[in-house]
Write a protein that holds these residues in place. Sequence first.
Motif, PDB file in Angstrom:
ATOM      1  N   ARG A   1      -1.757  -1.722  -7.828  1.00 45.82           N
ATOM      2  CA  ARG A   1      -1.406  -2.829  -6.925  1.00 45.82           C
ATOM      3  C   ARG A   1      -0.445  -3.814  -7.617  1.00 45.82           C
ATOM      4  O   ARG A   1       0.564  -4.226  -7.053  1.00 45.82           O
TER       5      ARG A   1
ATOM      6  N   LEU B   1      -1.655   5.803  -7.136  1.00 46.15           N
ATOM      7  CA  LEU B   1      -3.066   6.137  -6.899  1.00 46.15           C
ATOM      8  C   LEU B   1      -3.255   7.652  -6.950  1.00 46.15           C
ATOM      9  O   LEU B   1      -4.240   8.154  -7.491  1.00 46.15           O
TER      10      LEU B   1
ATOM     11  N   GLU C   1       0.847  -1.211   0.000  1.00 51.54           N
ATOM     12  CA  GLU C   1       0.000   0.000   0.000  1.00 51.54           C
ATOM     13  C   GLU C   1       0.876   1.253   0.000  1.00 51.54           C
ATOM     14  O   GLU C   1       0.556   2.257  -0.652  1.00 51.54           O
TER      15      GLU C   1
ATOM     16  N   GLU D   1       2.157   1.633  -3.639  1.00 53.21           N
ATOM     17  CA  GLU D   1       1.173   1.963  -4.682  1.00 53.21           C
ATOM     18  C   GLU D   1       0.617   3.387  -4.537  1.00 53.21           C
ATOM     19  O   GLU D   1       0.055   3.932  -5.487  1.00 53.21           O
ATOM     20  N   THR D   2       0.780   3.988  -3.356  1.00 50.48           N
ATOM     21  CA  THR D   2       0.170   5.297  -3.103  1.00 50.48           C
ATOM     22  C   THR D   2       0.513   6.356  -4.166  1.00 50.48           C
ATOM     23  O   THR D   2      -0.398   7.045  -4.657  1.00 50.48           O
TER      24      THR D   2
ATOM     25  N   SER E   1      -6.813   1.164  -9.408  1.00 56.07           N
ATOM     26  CA  SER E   1      -6.231   0.541  -8.210  1.00 56.07           C
ATOM     27  C   SER E   1      -5.651  -0.847  -8.484  1.00 56.07           C
ATOM     28  O   SER E   1      -4.634  -1.229  -7.911  1.00 56.07           O
TER      29      SER E   1
END
Length: 254
Positions: free
Chosen positions: A142, A132, A125, A128-129, A138
């Motif tokens: 991911r 995003l 997470e 991947e931020t 998403s």
Amino acid sequence: MSQNEAIKMETPQMSQPNESENILLIKGLHKRYNEGKSNEVHALRGIDLEVKKGAMMAIMGPSGCGKTTLLNMIGHLDQNSGGEIHISTIDANKLSDGKMTAFRRDNIGFIFQLFNLFPFLSAVENVETPLLLKGYNSGVAREQAKMLLRDLGMGDRLYHNPLELSGGQQQRVAVARALITDPAIILGDEPTGDLDSTTSAEVMTLFRRINKLNNQTFVLVTHNRWIAEKCDYIVHMIDGKISNVEMGPFEEDK
Ligand SMILES: Nc1ncnc2c1ncn2[C@@H]1O[C@H](COP(=O)(O)OP(=O)(O)OP(=O)(O)O)[C@@H](O)[C@H]1O
Ligand SMILES: [Mg+2]
């Protein structure tokens, strides 16, 4: 790293300069904190610097000489008090605030000493931020985060939170987060600062591998001569100025 190529296709990047071109050009750069006040600090006093695309450069110098300030100026995290900074052919001073944020996000990767990982997000997470934030789907974000973490030997730690990871593993997450958007320049402020010598060596080997693979440019502030010698050249600073530049190679087995 094949996913970086995929990212590049979707993202408007700056024009790619030739190998021999400067990716970073700094002319007469000054930075004053608390300008005009009694506690003014003249932290950068006329910095001139050229960095070629694909170079790995170390910055060394005593505490307070302006290393972090210079890095922040290069990353456009703070405004300068005079002079010019060109990244590739772009004079970032001339960009609007909104465009500046996008430019920074798309072209510059930051690795700070304290990593600044989000403590309640897992490794994947955290990585991947940035995608995003750029509006990636998403599922795609991911997948790319997982691929990069696996590539960095973190495949069995994807869903651990930072506190459940060792210092070296956290560092790899921070590196992955800085690299996921395929930035042209990676800035590191003591990126191996808290790591033991074995892990520091691993991180430097990783940086060199990425540098060779993708021709990405690294600017690394360090107090550690051994780390600096892993770079192509060392810029020494004293009292807000560059005092001298040592050209490598410093080792034969790079
Ligand atoms: N936000 C700020 N406001 C006022 N002065 C500042 C600020 N940030 C840094 N300085 C001052 O600017 C000078 C350069 O600081 P800088 O953090 O760039 O040094 P450095 O070379 O990174 O040191 P270190 O090796 O200790 O990290 C110092 O004298 C510092 O006290
Ligand atoms: Mg500093």
